[in-house]
Motif scaffolding. Structure first.
Motif, short mmCIF file in Angstrom:
data_model
loop_
_atom_site.label_atom_id
_atom_site.label_comp_id
_atom_site.label_asym_id
_atom_site.label_seq_id
_atom_site.Cartn_x
_atom_site.Cartn_y
_atom_site.Cartn_z
N VAL A 110 35.65 21.01 38.86
CA VAL A 110 35.77 21.96 37.75
C VAL A 110 37.21 22.48 37.76
O VAL A 110 37.59 23.25 38.64
CB VAL A 110 34.79 23.14 37.91
N VAL A 112 40.58 23.75 35.10
CA VAL A 112 41.16 23.99 33.77
C VAL A 112 42.66 24.15 34.00
O VAL A 112 43.09 24.87 34.91
CB VAL A 112 40.55 25.26 33.13
N ARG A 118 41.37 30.78 30.82
CA ARG A 118 40.81 32.02 30.25
C ARG A 118 40.65 31.99 28.73
O ARG A 118 40.96 32.94 28.03
CB ARG A 118 41.66 33.25 30.65
N THR A 146 35.62 27.08 45.28
CA THR A 146 36.91 27.51 45.85
C THR A 146 36.97 29.03 45.95
O THR A 146 37.54 29.58 46.88
CB THR A 146 38.07 27.08 44.94
N ARG A 153 28.14 34.33 37.48
CA ARG A 153 27.88 34.59 36.06
C ARG A 153 27.15 33.42 35.40
O ARG A 153 26.60 33.58 34.33
CB ARG A 153 29.19 34.90 35.31
C1 COA Z 1 38.22 28.52 37.81
C2 COA Z 1 38.70 27.90 36.52
C3 COA Z 1 38.02 26.54 36.36
C4 COA Z 1 38.31 28.83 35.35
O1 COA Z 1 38.63 28.21 34.13
P1 COA Z 1 38.81 29.06 32.76
O2 COA Z 1 38.68 28.11 31.65
O3 COA Z 1 40.01 29.89 32.85
O4 COA Z 1 37.51 30.00 32.78
P2 COA Z 1 36.84 30.70 31.49
O5 COA Z 1 37.89 31.13 30.55
O6 COA Z 1 35.78 29.82 30.94
O7 COA Z 1 36.18 31.95 32.18
C5 COA Z 1 34.78 32.16 32.25
C6 COA Z 1 34.56 33.45 32.99
O8 COA Z 1 34.92 33.25 34.37
C7 COA Z 1 35.91 34.20 34.76
N1 COA Z 1 36.80 33.51 35.69
C8 COA Z 1 37.44 32.37 35.44
N2 COA Z 1 38.14 32.00 36.52
C9 COA Z 1 37.92 32.93 37.45
C10 COA Z 1 38.38 33.11 38.77
N3 COA Z 1 39.21 32.23 39.35
N4 COA Z 1 37.94 34.18 39.45
C11 COA Z 1 37.11 35.06 38.87
N5 COA Z 1 36.64 34.95 37.61
C12 COA Z 1 37.05 33.89 36.93
C13 COA Z 1 36.58 34.62 33.48
O9 COA Z 1 37.16 35.87 33.62
C14 COA Z 1 35.41 34.61 32.52
O10 COA Z 1 34.65 35.77 32.72
P3 COA Z 1 33.65 36.39 31.62
O11 COA Z 1 33.58 35.42 30.48
O12 COA Z 1 32.35 36.52 32.33
O13 COA Z 1 34.29 37.68 31.27
C15 COA Z 1 40.22 27.71 36.50
O14 COA Z 1 40.84 28.94 36.75
C16 COA Z 1 40.73 26.72 37.51
O15 COA Z 1 40.88 25.55 37.20
N6 COA Z 1 41.03 27.15 38.76
C17 COA Z 1 41.61 26.27 39.78
C18 COA Z 1 40.64 25.22 40.27
C19 COA Z 1 39.37 25.84 40.78
O16 COA Z 1 39.39 26.73 41.62
N7 COA Z 1 38.23 25.36 40.27
C20 COA Z 1 36.93 25.79 40.72
C21 COA Z 1 36.36 24.70 41.52
S1 COA Z 1 35.03 25.20 42.51
#
Ligand code: COA
Length: 455
Positions: A110, A112, A118, A146, A153
């Motif tokens: 996963v 982005v 966001r 991670t 949520r």
């Molecule tokens: C984590 C990640 C996938 C989130 O992607 P994103 O498209 O920015 O997330 P969204 O915009 O769909 O956010 C959905 C919700 O999650 C929350 N959120 C997103 N990333 C978050 C994070 N790292 N920590 C806490 N909350 C997070 C957002 O605030 C949002 O909250 P809400 O809608 O309940 O108010 C992205 O930041 C990323 O690629 N991170 C690095 C790789 C990683 O750690 N991936 C996870 C693998 S386990």
């Protein structure tokens, strides 16, 4: 679960949410190596990792052929071939208390892109993966995270923990029994075939462990690229029982400076029997010219403290939530496991707009097998005109039950936390006195759940 992962239709709600951003949600064709190679680049970049070596990228391409690989593409980006978001999923068994494997859907990769974060892309991908999991008939979705703040949520909860265990080698004096078999140092490639069977047996012994995918063992054994430092340093010892049958192995590396004793790191201790587990631990902790022995992603309930004279030689650190579970089909999920006590318990599960919402009755018979049935969708009886309650002629014992959210259900599912702890945290309530105590007894697992890999 046997079907073609490509046949699952693209989830229309996820597609629409992504299209609303001017982006495109796509299922990758396993035969399109160029598209998969670009997807891999986005995946590693998303996790802040270096670009993969050729051998790793080739290995990853192979792994992805058995997965459902999805990407989000930005038609306005300068590089339109590399996705701005990635996710993958595949069916995998999860061992539950009692040793059965429940059909689950593993979610991975996963990411982005930092340029597109966001805006709700991850949210859309998570909804898409739930749709894929349900289409595949999975009882639950699962992942390793991670960060612990992302997935609650979406209905996920930590269900099995893991920890780093470090042993101060000079303080080690073994007091456990001697294992009856023998240890054999083997070359990693020699173990490849035996390893797969041993891993399957070890996975079946521990709730929280998931089926390993083809390719994982090659990586652990260092077989992807034999010239790499990791591969050259990897040693393997196998435990054979008195009949000469392999029952376990551990992979490890010792790093040391010139003239200094080393540190032994192990990451894959696989034991199909208790004898094998003890023998391998003993092998590790009795290494000479080593100051410390360190294992990552170990159980928080390892027997090693009871095998050493000085349990303070052991430091447990980095205790983390490791396996996250999101129940999708409570009936399939809860009917798969064995329970710690007999009884009948109503579960009022809140999963707003989710598939697990409803009231269910869990009945556990003498053999520990549980049967869950939905009790809130029976055709409703004609509404009785509300009148004064008829005076009760006999005192009936109130039925036992708990109220909980889908996250709390995931947390107690494998026995990783007692319902009473969640009740103390105000996250679970009982419908009648004694229900939480009964839930504690029923959801107890003989073996502490544990997942020893990342996925
Ligand atoms: C984590 C990640 C996938 C989130 O992607 P994103 O498209 O920015 O997330 P969204 O915009 O769909 O956010 C959905 C919700 O999650 C929350 N959120 C997103 N990333 C978050 C994070 N790292 N920590 C806490 N909350 C997070 C957002 O605030 C949002 O909250 P809400 O809608 O309940 O108010 C992205 O930041 C990323 O690629 N991170 C690095 C790789 C990683 O750690 N991936 C996870 C693998 S386990």
């Amino acid at each position: 679960m046997s079907f073609d992962l490509q046949d699952i239709p693209l989830d229309s709600a996820a597609s629409a949410a992504i299209a609303a951003q001017g982006l495109e949600y796509r299922l990758l064709d396993p035969g399109n190596r160029a598209a998969l190679a670009a997807w891999i680049q986005a995946d590693v970049r998303g996790f802040h990792r270096a670009r993969p070596r050729k051998s790793d990228a080739t290995h990853q391409l192979q792994v992805l052929t058995d997965r459902r690989v999805l990407g989000v593409y930005d038609p306005k980006a300068a590089d339109r071939e590399t996705p701005v978001a990635t996710v993958s999923g595949w069916p995998a068994g999860l061992t539950v208390p009692g040793g059965r494997s429940v059909d689950a859907w593993a979610v991975s990769s996963v990411t982005v892109s930092p340029t597109h974060r966001r805006r709700g892309i991850a949210r859309a991908l998570m909804a898409g993966s739930v749709a894929d999991a349900r289409a595949a008939g999975a009882a639950l979705a699962m992942l390793t995270a991670t960060e612990a703040t992302i997935y609650g949520r979406f209905g996920y909860a930590p269900a099995a923990q893991a920890a780093t265990i470090t042993i101060d080698r000079p303080r080690v004096r073994w007091i456990g029994p001697a294992a009856p078999g023998r240890l054999e140092l083997v070359e990693p490639a020699e173990l490849r075939n035996d390893a797969a069977a041993l891993v399957r047996r070890a996975v079946a012994r521990t709730p929280g462990e998931i089926d390993r995918w083809p390719g994982l063992l090659d990586r652990v054994l260092g077989l992807i690229d034999l010239e790499r430092d990791f591969a050259r340093a990897t040693r393997v010892v196998r435990y054979d029982d008195e009949d000469g049958q392999p029952q376990g192995f551990v992979t490890y590396r010792i790093t040391r400076e010139l003239d200094e004793p080393g540190i032994l790191d192990f990451d894959f201790l696989v034991a199909a029997t208790d004898d094998a587990e003890r023998a391998l631990w003993r092998f590790l902790v009795e290494q000479d010219f080593v100051t410390a022995v360190r294992g990552r992603l170990r159980s928080i309930d390892e027997p090693v403290a009871w095998l050493l004279e000085d349990p303070r030689a052991i430091t447990v650190s980095d205790v983390v939530d490791h396996l996250w579970v999101r129940v999708l089909d409570p009936v399939a999920a809860l009917s798969a496991r064995v329970y710690g006590a007999t009884g009948t318990l109503t579960l009022e599960i809140a999963d707003p707009d989710g598939p697990a919402d409803g009231t269910f009755e869990l009945e556990v018979a003498g053999n520990g097998r549980g049967e869950l049935r939905r009790v809130d969708d029976t055709p409703s009886a004609p509404m009785a005109t509300p009148t004064r309650a008829a005076p009760s002629t006999r005192r009936s014992r109130p039925s036992q039950g708990i109220r909980l959210g889908v996250q709390e259900l995931g947390a107690i599912y494998l026995g990783g936390v007692r319902p009473s702890v969640l009740a103390r945290a105000g996250r679970l309530a009982e419908v009648a006195p004694g229900s939480i105590a009964l839930a504690d007894r029923m959801f107890a697992s003989e073996r502490t759940p544990h997942l020893s890999i990342w996925f």
